[in-house]
Enzyme design. Structure first.
Site, PDB file in Angstrom:
ATOM      1  N   ASP A 196       0.839  -1.208   0.000  1.00  0.00           N
ATOM      2  CA  ASP A 196       0.000   0.000   0.000  1.00  0.00           C
ATOM      3  C   ASP A 196       0.870   1.253   0.000  1.00  0.00           C
ATOM      4  O   ASP A 196       0.364   2.373  -0.108  1.00  0.00           O
ATOM      5  CB  ASP A 196      -1.004  -0.009   1.162  1.00  0.00           C
ATOM      6  CG  ASP A 196      -0.329  -0.033   2.526  1.00  0.00           C
ATOM      7  OD1 ASP A 196       0.900  -0.193   2.598  1.00  0.00           O
ATOM      8  OD2 ASP A 196      -1.053   0.118   3.545  1.00  0.00           O
ATOM      9  N   SER A 197       2.193   1.059   0.039  1.00  0.00           N
ATOM     10  CA  SER A 197       3.114   2.181  -0.196  1.00  0.00           C
ATOM     11  C   SER A 197       2.855   2.804  -1.559  1.00  0.00           C
ATOM     12  O   SER A 197       3.315   3.923  -1.832  1.00  0.00           O
ATOM     13  CB  SER A 197       4.569   1.707  -0.093  1.00  0.00           C
ATOM     14  OG  SER A 197       4.767   0.547  -0.889  1.00  0.00           O
ATOM     15  N   ASP A 209      -1.218  -6.066  -0.231  1.00  0.00           N
ATOM     16  CA  ASP A 209      -1.510  -5.429   1.055  1.00  0.00           C
ATOM     17  C   ASP A 209      -2.999  -5.166   1.212  1.00  0.00           C
ATOM     18  O   ASP A 209      -3.661  -4.702   0.270  1.00  0.00           O
ATOM     19  CB  ASP A 209      -0.798  -4.061   1.132  1.00  0.00           C
ATOM     20  CG  ASP A 209       0.390  -4.079   2.063  1.00  0.00           C
ATOM     21  OD1 ASP A 209       0.481  -4.978   2.921  1.00  0.00           O
ATOM     22  OD2 ASP A 209       1.241  -3.179   1.914  1.00  0.00           O
ATOM     23  N   GLU A 244      -1.317  -5.309   8.566  1.00  0.00           N
ATOM     24  CA  GLU A 244      -0.471  -4.738   9.624  1.00  0.00           C
ATOM     25  C   GLU A 244      -1.095  -4.987  10.991  1.00  0.00           C
ATOM     26  O   GLU A 244      -2.312  -5.075  11.127  1.00  0.00           O
ATOM     27  CB  GLU A 244      -0.298  -3.232   9.395  1.00  0.00           C
ATOM     28  CG  GLU A 244       0.471  -2.919   8.128  1.00  0.00           C
ATOM     29  CD  GLU A 244       0.724  -1.431   7.927  1.00  0.00           C
ATOM     30  OE1 GLU A 244       0.483  -0.619   8.851  1.00  0.00           O
ATOM     31  OE2 GLU A 244       1.197  -1.076   6.831  1.00  0.00           O
ATOM     32  N   GLU A 299       9.356  -4.202  10.289  1.00  0.00           N
ATOM     33  CA  GLU A 299       9.756  -2.908   9.708  1.00  0.00           C
ATOM     34  C   GLU A 299      10.232  -1.940  10.787  1.00  0.00           C
ATOM     35  O   GLU A 299       9.592  -1.801  11.852  1.00  0.00           O
ATOM     36  CB  GLU A 299       8.576  -2.277   8.947  1.00  0.00           C
ATOM     37  CG  GLU A 299       8.933  -0.886   8.387  1.00  0.00           C
ATOM     38  CD  GLU A 299       7.946  -0.332   7.374  1.00  0.00           C
ATOM     39  OE1 GLU A 299       6.980  -1.023   7.021  1.00  0.00           O
ATOM     40  OE2 GLU A 299       8.176   0.825   6.936  1.00  0.00           O
TER      41      GLU A 299
HETATM   42  O1  KIV Z   1       3.534  -1.102   1.649  1.00  0.00           O
HETATM   43  C1  KIV Z   1       4.672  -1.565   1.566  1.00  0.00           C
HETATM   44  O2  KIV Z   1       5.396  -1.358   0.592  1.00  0.00           O
HETATM   45  C2  KIV Z   1       5.163  -2.376   2.671  1.00  0.00           C
HETATM   46  C3  KIV Z   1       6.616  -2.712   2.685  1.00  0.00           C
HETATM   47  C4  KIV Z   1       7.420  -1.519   2.912  1.00  0.00           C
HETATM   48  C5  KIV Z   1       6.910  -3.819   3.625  1.00  0.00           C
HETATM   49  O3  KIV Z   1       4.418  -2.734   3.527  1.00  0.00           O
END
Ligand code: KIV
Length: 290
Positions: A67-68, A106, A138, A205
């Site tokens: 979700d980044s 995610d 998460e 993380e």
């Molecule tokens: O959203 C993401 O890219 C992540 C990674 C940084 C582990 O959760």
């Protein structure tokens, strides 16, 4: 946006991989760590588009549709506003662009925390829409029941502990976690709870290294570090960060290239050639046939 297209395999642009490879499976990822020992560390990178997946696939064990993408692709201030529909569209693109890696999508903020039933509805939507093999969520101990619920109903789950960016408004920022005894204890407890609940891997993380090592030793499933430790069972980075697409990156990022610089120089050359009319040249223009 529809996410149900199939990969167009008739052109080299759609399918540059010469021989489709057999895709890894979640059980194969899980058993890379057996009796506390991981032979070859797991390689995971984020991917958000089909072309990016094509380029990363043969080098990676896991492609994470993180979700980044909210920040990296959409320019959002955090991952909090990311929606299920965004994750489904990008997840489907990454599955279409890959043959080898396990694709994990995610679950965005707000799509799973209310109840295990809400989580199943969101996770099943994501795996149906994308063809991905697993989801990531998460949170630690409070999410353990949800992880077990999804796993028992056919949806493998990757956990995520330590610095959990969706909780930025509670944490107050993105600082490393585990500096106090209480925080360290919580992180280790969170990871154990997820492991006991059946998570097939856990992202650690932004955690101080000794705690990342303790977590890795304490859980049966593989840990995947980001800002954690080389002693984790695998590593992940945001691909755009490690390629050097951004000037400012967190301390834990190693920039393996300067793609932003390459793009800047390349676009400057293009702009100059357009302005001095040297592009397009004879090579790039159609002439009447004799
Ligand atoms: O959203 C993401 O890219 C992540 C990674 C940084 C582990 O959760």
């Amino acid at each position: 946006m529809s996410t149900t297209f199939q990969l167009e395999t008739t052109t080299s642009r759609a399918n540059p991989t010469p021989r489709p490879m057999k895709r890894l499976t979640v059980p194969k990822i899980r058993t890379r760590k057996t009796d506390g020992v991981t032979g070859e560390p797991l390689v995971m990178l984020t991917a958000y588009t089909a072309r990016q997946a094509q380029l990363l696939d043969q080098h990676c064990d896991i492609l994470l549709v993180g979700d980044s993408l909210g920040q990296v692709i959409y320019g959002l201030p955090s991952t909090v506003p990311v929606t299920l529909e965004m994750m489904a569209a990008h997840g489907a693109a990454v599955v279409r662009g890959s043959y080898h890696a396990v694709v994990v999508v995610d679950m965005p903020f707000g799509s799973y925390e209310a109840s295990k039933e809400q989580a199943f509805e969101s996770a099943s939507y994501l795996v149906k829409q994308t063809g991905a093999a697993a989801v990531k969520l998460e949170g630690g101990a409070p999410m353990a029941e949800t992880v077990a619920f999804l796993n028992q109903r056919g949806i493998p789950v990757m956990g995520h502990v330590g610095l959990t960016p969706q909780a930025v408004n509670v944490l107050g920022g993105y600082a490393a976690r585990g500096r106090t005894d209480a925080e360290a204890e919580t992180i280790v407890g969170d990871a154990k709870a997820l492991d006991d609940a059946g998570a097939f891997a856990i992202v650690i993380e932004g955690v101080v290294e000794p705690i990342a090592i303790e977590v890795t030793r304490s859980v049966a499933c593989p840990t995947i570090g980001i800002g954690a430790s080389s002693q984790c069972d695998g590593q992940v980075l945001v691909t755009e960060d490690m390629l050097g697409m951004f000037e400012r990156v967190p301390k834990f990022v190693k920039k393996y290239e300067d793609i932003a610089g390459i793009i800047g120089n390349t676009v400057a050359s293009y702009a100059e050639e357009v302005r001095n009319r040297s592009f397009p040249s004879a090579d790039q223009t159609y002439q009447p046939k004799d």
